[in-house]
Design an enzyme around this catalytic site. Structure first.
Site: not given
Lengths: 152, 152, 152, 152, 152, 152, 152, 152, 152, 152, 152, 152
Positions: B9-10, B17, B22, B73, B76, B79, B86, B97, B99, B106
């Site tokens: 997400p995002n 932006r 970013y 990646n 959110a 977490h 699963d 994975e 990031h 953070r």
């Protein structure tokens, strides 16, 4: 460009015992691979190992002015040494933290790293290859940093 | 060898932006770099992004038999999503994975990853380069796994 | 000035069941009141409801450039969705969080909001009127922000 | 209809120091705005400030029979005073809790409110406007309560 | 033998409001009963109530040399006031802590008492009778202490 | 009116060993005092001691229909036995919990009582006198309960 | 240069009771020593004690414009008063926190100070001498601050 | 009587992969067994699976008026979805929660269920038979509920 | 096939007191239903109840060689007895744990079961029917286990 | 009177790097100031720095019989070294702990000191002046101790 | 010199089941070895086993005056029985705690022992030999204690 | 058979200071006793002490191939050194952990041992005799291990 590679406690045992756990590759072999990779990348690496938290702190301090970056596998000190983290913080040496095993797939007390918050980034779980990607990532990071303004 | 690249997400907002946070690189640009790198490595990548936990689970499930590995990646969902973890566990798809930011520098709630324990390894903190080292590490891992007996 | 109003999971059930708990007012009725209030304030509102975390993230992302602010009752996702919080953080959309019930007088797990730290403010406990004061507060906030320099 | 407005510790410093943090508006100014708003709403407000937990408890007790509702910004006592919460609980005075800052975007110890569970509702984050929406919300709540049977 | 009886915050409201919760007995009535009981026991009691933590601390300090023991219902300050506990500790005044309600059958945050560790003993749950048994227990304790060597 | 008095584990050792800690009074002596006090109050007491959690549960169950109330010092089972608490809850026997020592001035693990939430009240810290005030409080409670409607 | 010295709850008992614990020196004696030391340092001190949290907050607020720094031993309020900490934060008065005893060698609940994060520094464990070094340290700090640009 | 059977994320993979872990029985096979059992019990079942939290919430909402009860294996959402629990709470649909594995013999994070507090009951650990006993228990519960007054 | 049915503390009170809480069905009645069900299933059941943790451990040990499985409602010992769990673990007796009430909808301290991790499965919340489904599930489990290789 | 001054890890970097954080004063400069102050006080100081926990323990042990007191800034070992605390405890050397920064205004993990409970007192937050007040306080403490009976 | 040897719950199963876990040695065999060892040491041992917490407490109490020391393997009660610990504390019987397995290498809930703080010492991890070294250590301890003044 | 005996930090101070706490026996004396005992057992011991975590790790690593087992009292490093535990884990050296004092009767932070989970067993609380039983237990363990197949 000169990179200091530090191996923390017990990493000198690699390849000598428990090959099913630690693999058959010795620390010397890893260091030789790092030297070869460094040559290919046009940088220089110096590799050192110690079981002593204080010695690792000494080496990080002495790296100032002699090395451009730090590649470190802090071993067990990852989880217990604020002194090493403070040395990295105080010297400002750009640092990449690597781990042979995936520390997040192991005991809970190995999930917390004192070093990670002061490192550029962390790579864990790829065995000896963690060092390889770590060196590549550190060199790329330093090249980009020197090309632009210094990052925080 | 085919690799599925999933962005959580995002991440579709990258480069559009808050460039100071970013970076100026868009997700399309990252995907193009991954395609170029894949070509150089002789593998194929398919890149997809979703803001939906369920869609990410769907895609991981559908990757079985079509892809040899997963580069993810999870944003959110790193977490909060046990369902994605699963799915990786159930499909057995070798997973790396990544990031963009150093999640350990953070907020505390970003230090725990549901995905990490089921991944081969984790790379965080190198910006867009995290994907680059992640793809390289995943391909190397898959090549070594196929050369030898299947790892656990 | 255009305001996006988002209702989270299970809020579409309002007024249809358990009127002693949720009141007799339907979500449609709340939306109509918001439209009337918006007209009186000289702003425009668009109201949407979803039970899907991913859809809410999509809508927040798509609001960029189309809406000036976000009025959100995230329902249960208040307490479990970092993805929605990250969407608000990433888009920078000024946001007011509202709750029908006083979440601090309910179960402990409803006391923590992922959304609150990225919102301008939070209003909870006034039933349907929470939306009313939320819309008024958001419009006032946006008017003051546009009159002065952009707030952080 | 008469409303007691209580300001907790250190709120008397508003506008006198650190205007970049607390804004340039003094507590007197906020009180005057509340009086104007009250006049417009056809209600009466009495505003008092104290740095003493015990004085705030005294005032809440003495409000019984003299006031119909309580608008309170408990300041630091929000997070440490069970005595004030018990006073509200014991007197049964309908109460709205307001905060200038968004307490959920500040230190963790400011996220817990002893007052919130005994209040009708809570409004935080809108600066001096938090009082404005709080007074409006309290008056509306009291009008609806008196129109119908007493709520619990 | 002189006993100081201190009632903490909100106990002055007893019998005036919410008789179904607090009973119909006023604090005056409790104090009169304590005076009668004291007369029967051949001791003197002085009863005081305050909503102010500091006033309670003042009174405990001033009791030194004037009173032989302290019977206290600290109300909400039971759970938040280290200052009152320190006053008892510093003055060394033999103290019995009483509660109208059974604080262990209420909210978890009422289970911890700052006062209990510095008291001789604690009695809770018997309504106004908690004071009665508390006074009896304190007088007996003081009589036994004065008959023998001073207890710790 | 008949009262069952139960003494938990190790209370049979009272007065026999460590008199400086436990006092010189034996459990027999305490029981005799309770009998004398009971006679004066016009009630009957039966006193029993066991080191067995199960036996204490048995006795509480068997008290139904034979006893009007329970006076219990659960000893160490105060802190570990949910079974005894459930027995009191299930039988609905009005119960007063007593402790010789002030359990809140001892080790932290003695601060939590499983029994307290299902008791009418608790008395701790007055040595053998804790039983005395406990019996008085229980009898008074039962007399008031039988005089009025049954309390909750 | 004028320094406000504030003593928190129960410190007025110093020297009057429990000399083996608190020493034989009274608060008056400490204040006189501070006056002598101030004279030697060429500064002025005003010493005040209160058992009231609110009074201490009042005094800190009133010190603005009249005093250059604050020397405070908050006593028990060290561990429970956010209001005092907020007063120091709001007034911006340079503050040194002192303790007679070594609070880190005492009960765990005395290890946390609400005041310390808003103080310049903290001195604990030196008995009455804590005040002495605290005054010296505060005066030195203020002299250096006024000599240079204001510190953060 | 109509029963909705919902399978949560990753349950569609049953029988296709890792038969040593998940068994050889596919979800289709489980669904067929539930249909047979339903026929024998004289009720109707509709079985649906989704990896999407939002879709599961949608289906539960849409079940109102069409189904008499819900049999659900929420998979990973058991441990992370308050939204699904709120949907069950809001619709009031009698619900039985089932799990293939014994979730209490697995990782600690699988021991907490958001769903269990709003379900009639929970059955875990019997493999595909968990569904069988769950359906039987739900039908029996509904038959008894309709025979008597509605249960809470 | 022989099944031992064990009822833990306070379950012997079923149906005798508080029928609104515990239902009107006695433990004898439940046992008779289990006997009827057992006859229908072609197995034998022996039902025993004890309030003694040690007796329950004794019975589990003595079941070895005499019984094929254990159906247990450990009552309060569910939450406090590691000894019973160890007995099940040590004897290896296939065990199904049942609860009359939904323990996950009750107090938090009833959410943890020492027994569950060593049981085949757990059934809770169906009143007396929990035993019924538990017996059925245990018999089915044992039949399948004996048909195949012994499960772990 | 001879005082050992020990500086822990990374303190040798003072003044060399990050002067905006650590100040421009070097450790040599601090040591020289301590020597001057010692001369004025009529005592002798020996200053040593090490990054090694073990070396610090060695030095503390070797100080027995050679030094009368210890002034220590343990740096990062403040928060991780029980061995240093045990050395101080075992040698009984009167110790004052100092910190340049206010450790209570920094990260939470810097709020706990292993050393503080075994020190006479602690001084933090005054930059290099922390050493100055620490030496003064230690010398005064030792002079008073030698004048009277040894304190505990 | 007479030693009481107590074996806690489930230890009577030793050697009968799961020899790969518990070894092939029965409890009888261990007891016989202890008798032989005792004879060689010139002391007497009496060995008893119970699954009942209360019986173990009874036996410890009854050992007063009959035995000089206690060798105990409390089994599961190690982790749940404060009553046994209190019995040891109350009787003052010198106690050595032994465990067959290394309890610190097992589940976290086996790391805490209620017994250890009241024992002379603890020996764990040596299988049946734990008893052997435990008896030797206890006898030596008792011989030294009787030779000198009684230890605390 | 050769045994390495390692003494951790501060153990070299034994017998020299605080004889009431540490006893009058020096470390040399303990070592001599271990040598005598070793001779009697027909094994060889080498005893070393260090205050340095790193040195202890070095010695453990160097013991491979030279020693058959390790007897270690890690002192304070028991509670803080994962590096020593990892060294034992990596070398696979059979290890017995001993403590002079009963660490479970001391401060809570001494209850956790990093070493225990990787040791064969642990012996604590018997003073110098802990070493004696530790050596005996280790030699016996090694003899049994070499007689049979290697244990895990």
């Amino acid at each position: 460009m000169r990179i200091l590679v530090l191996h923390g406690p017990n990493l000198n045992l690699l390849g000598q015992r428990e090959p099913n756990v630690y693999g058959v590759q010795t620390l010397d072999s890893i260091n030789q691979q790092l030297h070869s990779q460094a040559q290919a990348l046009g940088v220089e690496v110096v590799c050192q190992q110690s079981n002593h938290e204080g010695v690792l702190v000494d080496w990080i301090q002495q790296a100032v002015g002699k090395f451009d970056g730090l590649l470190i596998n802090p071993g067990a000190y990852t989880h217990t040494s604020l002194a090493i983290a403070d040395a990295i913080r105080a010297t400002g040496l750009p640092t990449v933290e690597v781990h042979l095993s995936n520390i997040y797939a192991r005991e809970t007390y190995r999930h917390h790293s004192w070093i990670a918050p002061v490192a550029v980034g962390q790579i864990s779980g790829f065995g000896a290859a963690s060092y390889r990607w770590g060196l590549a990532a550190l060199v790329t990071y330093l090249q980009q940093s020197s090309a632009h303004s210094p990052s925080t």
